[in-house]
Design a protein around this motif. Structure first.
Motif, PDB file in Angstrom:
ATOM      1  N   UNK A   9      57.940  43.731  19.109  1.00  9.62           N
ATOM      2  CA  UNK A   9      59.212  44.347  18.708  1.00  9.62           C
ATOM      3  C   UNK A   9      59.787  45.212  19.826  1.00  9.62           C
ATOM      4  N   UNK A  10      58.927  45.913  20.569  1.00  8.68           N
ATOM      5  CA  UNK A  10      59.403  46.715  21.700  1.00  8.68           C
ATOM      6  C   UNK A  10      60.004  45.827  22.785  1.00  8.68           C
ATOM      7  N   UNK A  11      59.354  44.718  23.062  1.00 10.65           N
ATOM      8  CA  UNK A  11      59.895  43.785  24.055  1.00 10.65           C
ATOM      9  C   UNK A  11      61.220  43.197  23.596  1.00 10.65           C
ATOM     10  N   UNK A  12      61.313  42.909  22.307  1.00 10.66           N
ATOM     11  CA  UNK A  12      62.557  42.371  21.761  1.00 10.66           C
ATOM     12  C   UNK A  12      63.680  43.398  21.857  1.00 10.66           C
ATOM     13  N   UNK A  13      63.368  44.665  21.618  1.00  5.99           N
ATOM     14  CA  UNK A  13      64.375  45.719  21.740  1.00  5.99           C
ATOM     15  C   UNK A  13      64.891  45.812  23.172  1.00  5.99           C
TER      16      UNK A  13
ATOM     17  N   UNK B  76      58.709  49.917  10.514  1.00  4.20           N
ATOM     18  CA  UNK B  76      57.817  49.535   9.418  1.00  4.20           C
ATOM     19  C   UNK B  76      56.414  49.239   9.935  1.00  4.20           C
ATOM     20  N   UNK B  77      56.322  48.551  11.064  1.00  3.86           N
ATOM     21  CA  UNK B  77      55.009  48.269  11.655  1.00  3.86           C
ATOM     22  C   UNK B  77      54.322  49.551  12.109  1.00  3.86           C
ATOM     23  N   UNK B  78      55.091  50.473  12.701  1.00  2.85           N
ATOM     24  CA  UNK B  78      54.509  51.756  13.119  1.00  2.85           C
ATOM     25  C   UNK B  78      54.010  52.547  11.910  1.00  2.85           C
ATOM     26  N   UNK B  79      54.783  52.560  10.836  1.00  2.00           N
ATOM     27  CA  UNK B  79      54.364  53.256   9.617  1.00  2.00           C
ATOM     28  C   UNK B  79      53.093  52.639   9.054  1.00  2.00           C
TER      29      UNK B  79
END
Length: 131
Positions: A19-23, A112-115
């Protein structure tokens, strides 16, 4: 008994990085919205997750032997995005509204993944402390 982080954390340990790479990819598209000839890129999440889970990586070069070795896993899912708007004449295929929506959706899923990971670590801490 040893704790297996792969079993304890599941897929969410990989989704955060993807998700970070996608951001970063979406942010680049937004930043290049006015660059003539720039082609918008997108990430195939399934391919990127498969690469992350399988441990495929691209090593980063070290300039000093004392540096910690690092790698990144998430370049295999990057592809050019099909244009969703008519060509404006400059060859740029970025649709800023679409990119903003994709960025917001990605950030919600990232959070959501971080939570979820946070709750996993909290539960493991409780198990270790016995409380």
């Amino acid at each position: 008994m040893a704790i297996s982080f792969n079993n304890a954390l599941g897929i969410h340990q990989h989704t955060v990085g993807v998700r970070e790479s996608n951001a970063e990819l979406i942010s680049t598209n937004i930043a290049q919205a006015n660059t003539p000839g720039y082609k918008a890129k997108g990430m195939d999440f399934e391919k990127a997750m498969a690469a992350a889970k399988s441990g495929q990586s691209m090593g980063l070069s070290r300039t000093n032997g004392r540096h910690i070795a690092a790698s990144t896993n998430f370049t295999s899912g990057t592809e050019y995005r099909l244009p969703t708007q008519p060509d404006t004449g400059d060859g740029n295929t970025v649709d800023v509204d679409l990119e903003r929506n994709l960025f917001m959706e990605n950030q919600l899923r990232h959070q959501a993944s971080l939570d979820f990971l946070g709750s996993k670590f909290k539960n493991m801490t409780k198990a270790i402390k016995g409380s």
